[in-house]
Design a protein around this motif. Structure first.
Motif, short mmCIF file in Angstrom:
data_model
loop_
_atom_site.label_atom_id
_atom_site.label_comp_id
_atom_site.label_asym_id
_atom_site.label_seq_id
_atom_site.Cartn_x
_atom_site.Cartn_y
_atom_site.Cartn_z
N VAL A 1 28.53 -2.20 25.31
CA VAL A 1 29.17 -1.15 24.73
C VAL A 1 29.92 -0.38 25.91
CG1 VAL A 1 28.62 0.86 23.25
CG2 VAL A 1 27.33 -1.15 22.95
N GLY B 1 32.78 3.02 26.54
CA GLY B 1 33.73 3.98 26.10
C GLY B 1 34.33 4.42 27.34
N SER C 1 27.15 0.56 28.56
CA SER C 1 25.50 0.38 28.45
C SER C 1 25.51 -1.00 27.81
CB SER C 1 25.41 1.54 27.43
OG SER C 1 25.77 1.13 26.28
N ARG D 1 23.75 5.01 29.15
CA ARG D 1 25.10 4.33 29.81
C ARG D 1 25.25 5.05 31.43
NH1 ARG D 1 28.92 9.24 29.09
NH2 ARG D 1 27.42 10.71 28.10
N SER E 1 37.58 7.99 24.30
CA SER E 1 37.43 6.85 23.14
C SER E 1 36.10 7.11 22.57
CB SER E 1 37.51 5.58 23.56
OG SER E 1 36.54 5.03 24.09
N ARG E 2 35.74 6.53 21.30
CA ARG E 2 34.46 6.24 20.76
C ARG E 2 33.79 5.13 21.75
NH1 ARG E 2 32.46 10.54 18.17
NH2 ARG E 2 34.01 11.18 16.71
N PRO E 3 32.55 4.83 21.73
CA PRO E 3 32.14 3.55 22.48
C PRO E 3 32.35 2.15 21.40
CG PRO E 3 30.43 4.72 21.61
CD PRO E 3 31.31 5.56 21.37
N GLU F 1 36.94 7.55 29.03
CA GLU F 1 37.48 8.86 29.13
C GLU F 1 38.78 8.37 30.25
OE1 GLU F 1 34.19 11.87 29.77
OE2 GLU F 1 33.62 9.74 30.56
N LYS G 1 24.04 12.03 36.58
CA LYS G 1 24.82 12.58 35.78
C LYS G 1 24.39 13.79 35.11
CE LYS G 1 27.95 12.51 32.36
NZ LYS G 1 29.33 12.57 32.52
N ASN H 1 32.37 4.14 30.75
CA ASN H 1 30.91 4.31 30.59
C ASN H 1 30.60 2.93 29.85
OD1 ASN H 1 30.28 7.12 30.64
ND2 ASN H 1 32.43 7.15 29.73
N GLY I 1 22.05 1.59 24.19
CA GLY I 1 21.35 1.61 25.67
C GLY I 1 21.84 2.95 26.37
P1 ADP Z 1 30.61 13.22 29.17
O1 ADP Z 1 32.14 13.80 28.96
O2 ADP Z 1 29.60 13.98 29.46
O3 ADP Z 1 31.00 11.88 30.03
P2 ADP Z 1 30.97 12.14 26.30
O4 ADP Z 1 29.86 12.55 25.41
O5 ADP Z 1 32.34 13.04 26.38
O6 ADP Z 1 30.34 12.71 27.70
O7 ADP Z 1 31.17 10.77 26.53
C1 ADP Z 1 31.95 10.22 27.26
C2 ADP Z 1 32.20 8.67 27.09
O8 ADP Z 1 31.08 8.05 26.95
C3 ADP Z 1 32.83 8.60 25.62
O9 ADP Z 1 34.13 7.81 25.78
C4 ADP Z 1 31.80 7.83 24.82
O10 ADP Z 1 32.43 7.01 23.90
C5 ADP Z 1 30.98 7.30 25.91
N1 ADP Z 1 29.66 6.80 25.53
C6 ADP Z 1 28.82 7.77 24.73
N2 ADP Z 1 27.65 6.98 24.89
C7 ADP Z 1 27.85 5.67 25.33
C8 ADP Z 1 26.82 4.49 25.31
N3 ADP Z 1 25.73 4.54 25.08
N4 ADP Z 1 27.43 3.34 25.86
C9 ADP Z 1 28.59 3.45 26.28
N5 ADP Z 1 29.58 4.30 26.36
C10 ADP Z 1 28.96 5.50 25.68
#
Ligand code: ADP
Ligand code: MG
Length: 504
Positions: free
Chosen positions: A25, A27, A218, A240, A175-177, A29, A293, A216, A238
């Protein structure tokens, strides 16, 4: 949208661990530098490669009493990018201070948009193969300042800082994950880059750092992601890790693959993945821990009192929407629909807007498929071989169109056209004039061709016997006639006549 083109979702990548299967999975940024000559809150230049600390205004250097002033052009580019991702544009957004100390951040905080980003939910269709694509949801895009650059390798005892990049406008696209494999992660960045290059909102230059991604990753058991999508509950996924600052599609793929396997090994060993920020080392092909983190509350975000909330009007957004260029998905679908191209060819031709424009100029008033073949096989093939961009092509769209016209009218054969293309490439000039001057003209005079066919048939009675028994051997006669006429006879006419004569 892919318009009428339909697609199915690719299978998620499955990695076999020692104790069972795992899925990924991912996601992203993505930080995209806004293609603007001036910074987000100051008039200082953003030119790449300038003398260190030469593009730094008092605002960027955080001199006491200096106040930021929002750059309208940068806001417009964020809105355009949002529209390009079919995203909601927020008429109300606001800037927050993200507080942390870093030597290349003179303010002691970064101005960003945590609570009210300018762009809300959108989506990207990530093409994986013809007919196979992944829909990736976009969570948000916010505007923020870039930091400067600390330089630790110029002197054994000293560190330096270059503030040229400080305050440059970035769009952070989250993005969404929804990304399910290493190739998809790279393709997602590629598609985002393509859309922004079409829009001109970011130049997408990854070497210069105009586009970089925090990836990101997981891992989870099959079925867990579907439960997450159904419920929106992240606890199905899981833990990440975030791989910071990736600036190459190839490294993104390698890093994701390595990181997933690392996490699987930890979990299968009975351990737990620690949520942390990691760096990818391309030389070793490994990720390593950078820092644990931090959470949003560690940054003590609060609304920036120097900046009023950003309120934009729907009419302004509508005006921007009305002036949007045709984007890759729409263009590709149109090439398939209106010009009869395969999805694959349409994808190749729309990869860069300059390529698509060139192709359209060639295809205008001509057969689309023939134009596509010439542009992809002859022109792109030749450009790639010499490492040239389309803008530097020695053969213009009008010249290539001229070559194709001579084939279409039957004046020259495909073989002659390739020779003619070669001449135009190296010497330039008008294809029709060159063909006339050099006597490149295929014989379409049926009488002349017929005489040549008769001659070959009369001279080879044994071959005629064989060919009458096995029509596949007719090709030999066609070859002989073409040879006898110095390659000038129209192959289609020769084929027809040979078939007729042998048949009778
Ligand atoms: P941050 O800015 O603290 O890194 P965010 O909530 O903005 O946290 O999430 C950052 C990215 O991580 C997003 O693209 C989201 O889709 C992705 N993300 C969140 N949870 C997971 C996960 N369990 N596995 C993979 N990607 C994830
Ligand atoms: Mg992050």
């Amino acid at each position: 949208m892919l318009d009428h083109l339909t697609y199915t979702a690719p299978e998620p990548k499955v990695i076999a661990g020692a104790k069972g299967d795992w899925e990924l999975v991912i996601g992203l940024e993505v930080h995209a530098q806004v293609a603007s000559n001036a910074k987000l809150f100051s008039g200082a230049s953003t030119a790449f490669g300038a003398e260190p600390n030469s593009n730094v205004s008092f605002v960027d250097a955080a001199m006491p009493g200096m106040l930021p002033v929002i750059n309208e052009f940068c806001v417009e580019q964020a809105v355009r990018t949002g529209l390009g991702l079919n995203a909601a544009i927020n008429l109300f957004s606001a800037f927050d201070r993200k507080n942390y100390f870093y030597p290349d951040l003179p303010q002691g905080y970064q101005i960003s948009q945590l609570y009210h980003p300018i762009v809300g939910e959108g989506e990207i269709i990530v093409d994986m193969a013809p007919g196979i694509a992944r829909r990736v949801r976009i969570e948000r895009i916010h505007l923020e300042q870039d930091a400067g650059k600390s330089i630790h390798d110029m002197d054994p005892n000293l560190s330096f800082v270059d503030l040229n990049r400080t305050g440059v406008a970035l769009m952070e696209i989250v993005s969404r994950p929804d990304i399910r494999g290493p190739e998809e992660a790279a393709a997602y960045v590629g598609k985002l880059r393509q859309i922004m290059r079409y829009l001109g909102t970011c130049d997408g230059n990854m070497q210069e750092g105009s586009l970089r991604a925090d990836v990101n990753v997981s891992v989870c058991k099959p079925g867990a992601y579907e439960r997450f999508v159904e419920t929106g509950d992240f606890s199905h996924l899981g833990t990440r890790c975030e791989i910071k600052n990736m600036n190459s599609m190839r490294f993104i793929q390698q890093a994701v693959e390595y990181e997933a396997r690392r996490q699987i090994a930890i979990i299968e060993d009975g351990g737990e993945v620690v949520q942390e920020t990691r760096l990818y080392d391309p030389d070793k092909g490994e990720t390593r821990s950078m820092r644990s983190k931090e959470d949003a509350h560690d940054y003590r975000y609060f609304p920036d009192p120097d900046l009023l909330p950003l309120e934009i009007e729907q009419a302004w957004v509508d005006g921007i929407a009305a002036a949007m260029p045709e984007l890759p998905d729409a263009k590709k679908a149109r090439f398939v629909r209106e010009l009869g191209l395969s999805e694959y060819d349409a994808g190749v031709l729309t990869a860069e807007v300059e390529n698509a424009d060139y192709f359209e100029a060639v295809a205008q008033g001509r057969d689309g498929k023939q134009a596509a073949n010439w542009v992809i096989n002859e022109l792109f093939g030749r450009l790639n071989k010499q490492g040239l961009a389309i803008a530097d092509s020695p053969v213009s769209a009008a010249q290539l169109g001229g070559v194709i016209d001579l084939i279409a009218s039957g004046e020259i054969s495909g073989k002659m056209a390739k020779d003619l293309f070669e001449i135009v490439w190296t010497e330039g000039g008008d294809p029709a004039e060159i063909a006339a001057a050099r006597g490149m003209k295929q014989v379409t005079d049926l009488g002349a061709i017929e005489a040549a066919v008769d001659e070959i048939i009369a001279a080879n009675p044994a071959q005629v016997e064989k060919a009458r028994a096995n029509p596949k051997l007719a090709g030999w006669f066609v070859g002989q006639v073409l040879k006898a006429t110095g390659g000038k006879a129209n192959p289609a006419a020769v084929q027809e006549l040979v078939a007729k004569k042998l048949g009778g």
